[in-house]
Design an enzyme around this catalytic site. Structure first.
Site, PDB file in Angstrom:
ATOM      1  N   LYS A   1       0.015   4.208  -0.103  1.00  0.00           N
ATOM      2  CA  LYS A   1      -0.527   5.393   0.500  1.00  0.00           C
ATOM      3  C   LYS A   1      -0.477   6.447  -0.408  1.00  0.00           C
ATOM      4  CE  LYS A   1       0.052   2.941   4.796  1.00  0.00           C
ATOM      5  NZ  LYS A   1       0.214   3.180   6.213  1.00  0.00           N
TER       6      LYS A   1
ATOM      7  N   HIS B   1      -9.539   1.008   4.942  1.00  0.00           N
ATOM      8  CA  HIS B   1      -8.165   1.245   5.669  1.00  0.00           C
ATOM      9  C   HIS B   1      -8.390   2.084   6.883  1.00  0.00           C
ATOM     10  CE1 HIS B   1      -4.038   2.335   6.278  1.00  0.00           C
ATOM     11  NE2 HIS B   1      -3.704   1.332   5.912  1.00  0.00           N
TER      12      HIS B   1
ATOM     13  N   GLY C   1       2.681   1.963  10.815  1.00  0.00           N
ATOM     14  CA  GLY C   1       3.749   3.455  10.696  1.00  0.00           C
ATOM     15  C   GLY C   1       4.714   3.578  12.080  1.00  0.00           C
TER      16      GLY C   1
ATOM     17  N   SER D   1       3.752  -2.402  10.276  1.00  0.00           N
ATOM     18  CA  SER D   1       4.989  -2.591  10.413  1.00  0.00           C
ATOM     19  C   SER D   1       5.482  -3.975   9.917  1.00  0.00           C
ATOM     20  CB  SER D   1       5.558  -2.227  11.791  1.00  0.00           C
ATOM     21  OG  SER D   1       5.319  -0.630  12.223  1.00  0.00           O
TER      22      SER D   1
ATOM     23  N   GLU E   1      -5.480  -5.076  10.423  1.00  0.00           N
ATOM     24  CA  GLU E   1      -4.174  -3.913  10.685  1.00  0.00           C
ATOM     25  C   GLU E   1      -4.549  -3.125  11.948  1.00  0.00           C
ATOM     26  OE1 GLU E   1      -2.292  -2.903   6.746  1.00  0.00           O
ATOM     27  OE2 GLU E   1      -4.116  -1.442   7.114  1.00  0.00           O
TER      28      GLU E   1
ATOM     29  N   GLU F   1      -6.650   4.247   8.072  1.00  0.00           N
ATOM     30  CA  GLU F   1      -6.454   5.871   7.371  1.00  0.00           C
ATOM     31  C   GLU F   1      -7.743   6.447   7.243  1.00  0.00           C
ATOM     32  OE1 GLU F   1      -2.785   5.401   5.603  1.00  0.00           O
ATOM     33  OE2 GLU F   1      -1.929   4.859   7.416  1.00  0.00           O
TER      34      GLU F   1
ATOM     35  N   ASN G   1       0.959  -1.116  -0.040  1.00  0.00           N
ATOM     36  CA  ASN G   1       0.018  -0.129  -0.175  1.00  0.00           C
ATOM     37  C   ASN G   1       0.921   1.206  -0.079  1.00  0.00           C
ATOM     38  OD1 ASN G   1      -1.746   2.071   0.424  1.00  0.00           O
ATOM     39  ND2 ASN G   1      -2.510   1.466   2.539  1.00  0.00           N
TER      40      ASN G   1
HETATM   41  P1  13P Z   1       3.169   0.195   7.703  1.00  0.00           P
HETATM   42  O1  13P Z   1       3.720  -1.203   6.995  1.00  0.00           O
HETATM   43  O2  13P Z   1       4.270   1.301   7.057  1.00  0.00           O
HETATM   44  O3  13P Z   1       2.911   0.138   9.100  1.00  0.00           O
HETATM   45  O4  13P Z   1       1.673   0.462   7.047  1.00  0.00           O
HETATM   46  C1  13P Z   1       0.685  -0.554   7.208  1.00  0.00           C
HETATM   47  C2  13P Z   1      -0.569  -0.496   6.446  1.00  0.00           C
HETATM   48  O5  13P Z   1      -1.357   0.616   6.835  1.00  0.00           O
HETATM   49  C3  13P Z   1      -0.585  -0.847   5.201  1.00  0.00           C
HETATM   50  O6  13P Z   1      -1.880  -0.753   4.704  1.00  0.00           O
END
Ligand code: 13P
Length: 256
Positions: A13, A98, A176, A215, A170, A100, A11
């Protein structure tokens, strides 16, 4: 009943633009033979780069996912896009809900299932995301939160299409932060999701691929993917470079 093919999705982002997307996709395509056709690999690039990504990936087997999809076919929805728009480009997967999107853009257990439904109707593979915040985990609410979010998604899925659904667990506190869930923590929640699937869909629950996200990196992917119900990964930061994403995907070979 066939074994689940491991599935890793990067992803991206709000990162790579068109030029960087083309470069990374080319590198992924080049590295794809390392997966021996035994691990599915996808990337979810920025919406403005989807066409370029599809073009660069064409014919390679690398799948292109959108990071979101609207539930309507068309209409006055400024800033959104429909599943039909994605299909037109050659996109095959869509991330729905997601964390976010849930935290920053108002996605919830009403809109996420609508997005999943629209993706299904268009023939896309929806990647439905669920997961608890740190406060929810610390308050002992993980099971409840995951069940509520998962049930809302499963509510809109028909038994004959369940094998196409992908769910991603997740935990928000692991995204992150560099602090991944331990393999045991991930497996615990994945097993719970599998039980929810089984309650509704019986033996077909075994067909659904469950990704872990938060992560994931080349050095922890193997231990996470060793867990029986961790069928893949949804990767953020460590997916931005092709070599790193490929290394994570290679960890899936142990399941193949
Ligand atoms: P990270 O791998 O940067 O922690 O992000 C995970 C994520 O949100 C994937 O959709």
């Amino acid at each position: 009943m066939g074994k689940r093919v491991p599935f890793v999705c990067g992803n991206w982002k709000m990162h790579h633009g068109v030029e960087a997307t083309r470069k990374q996709v080319r590198a992924l395509v080049e590295g794809l033979p390392r997966l021996k056709g035994m691990v599915d690999l996808a990337i979810a690039p920025v919406a403005t780069t989807l066409a370029a990504a599809c073009e660069a990936a064409r014919g390679s087997g690398l799948k292109i996912a959108a990071q979101n999809v609207h539930w309507a076919e068309k209409g006055a929805f400024t800033g959104e896009w429909s599943a039909a728009h994605l299909v037109e480009l050659g996109v095959t997967h869509a991330i729905c809900g997601h964390s976010e999107r849930r935290a920053l853009f108002g996605d919830d257990d009403i809109t996420v299932p609508k997005r999943v439904r629209a993706a299904m109707d268009a023939g896309l593979v929806p990647i439905g995301c669920v997961g608890e915040t740190l406060a929810q985990r610390e308050a002992g609410k993980t099971e409840h939160v995951v069940a509520t979010q998962t049930e809302a998604i499963l509510e809109v899925i028909k038994p004959d299409e369940i094998d196409r659904l992908v769910l991603a667990y997740e935990p928000v506190w692991a995204i992150g932060t560099g602090k991944n869930a331990t393999p045991t923590q991930a497996q615990e929640v994945h097993a719970q999701i599998r039980r929810l699937l089984a309650k509704r869909f019986g033996a077909k629950a075994e067909l659904v691929r469950l990704q872990y996200g938060g992560s994931v990196k080349p050095d922890n992917a193997a231990e996470l993917l060793r867990e029986p119900d961790v069928d893949g990964a949804l990767v953020g930061g460590a997916a931005l470079e092709a070599a790193s994403l490929l290394a994570i995907a290679e960890a899936g070979l142990q399941r193949a």
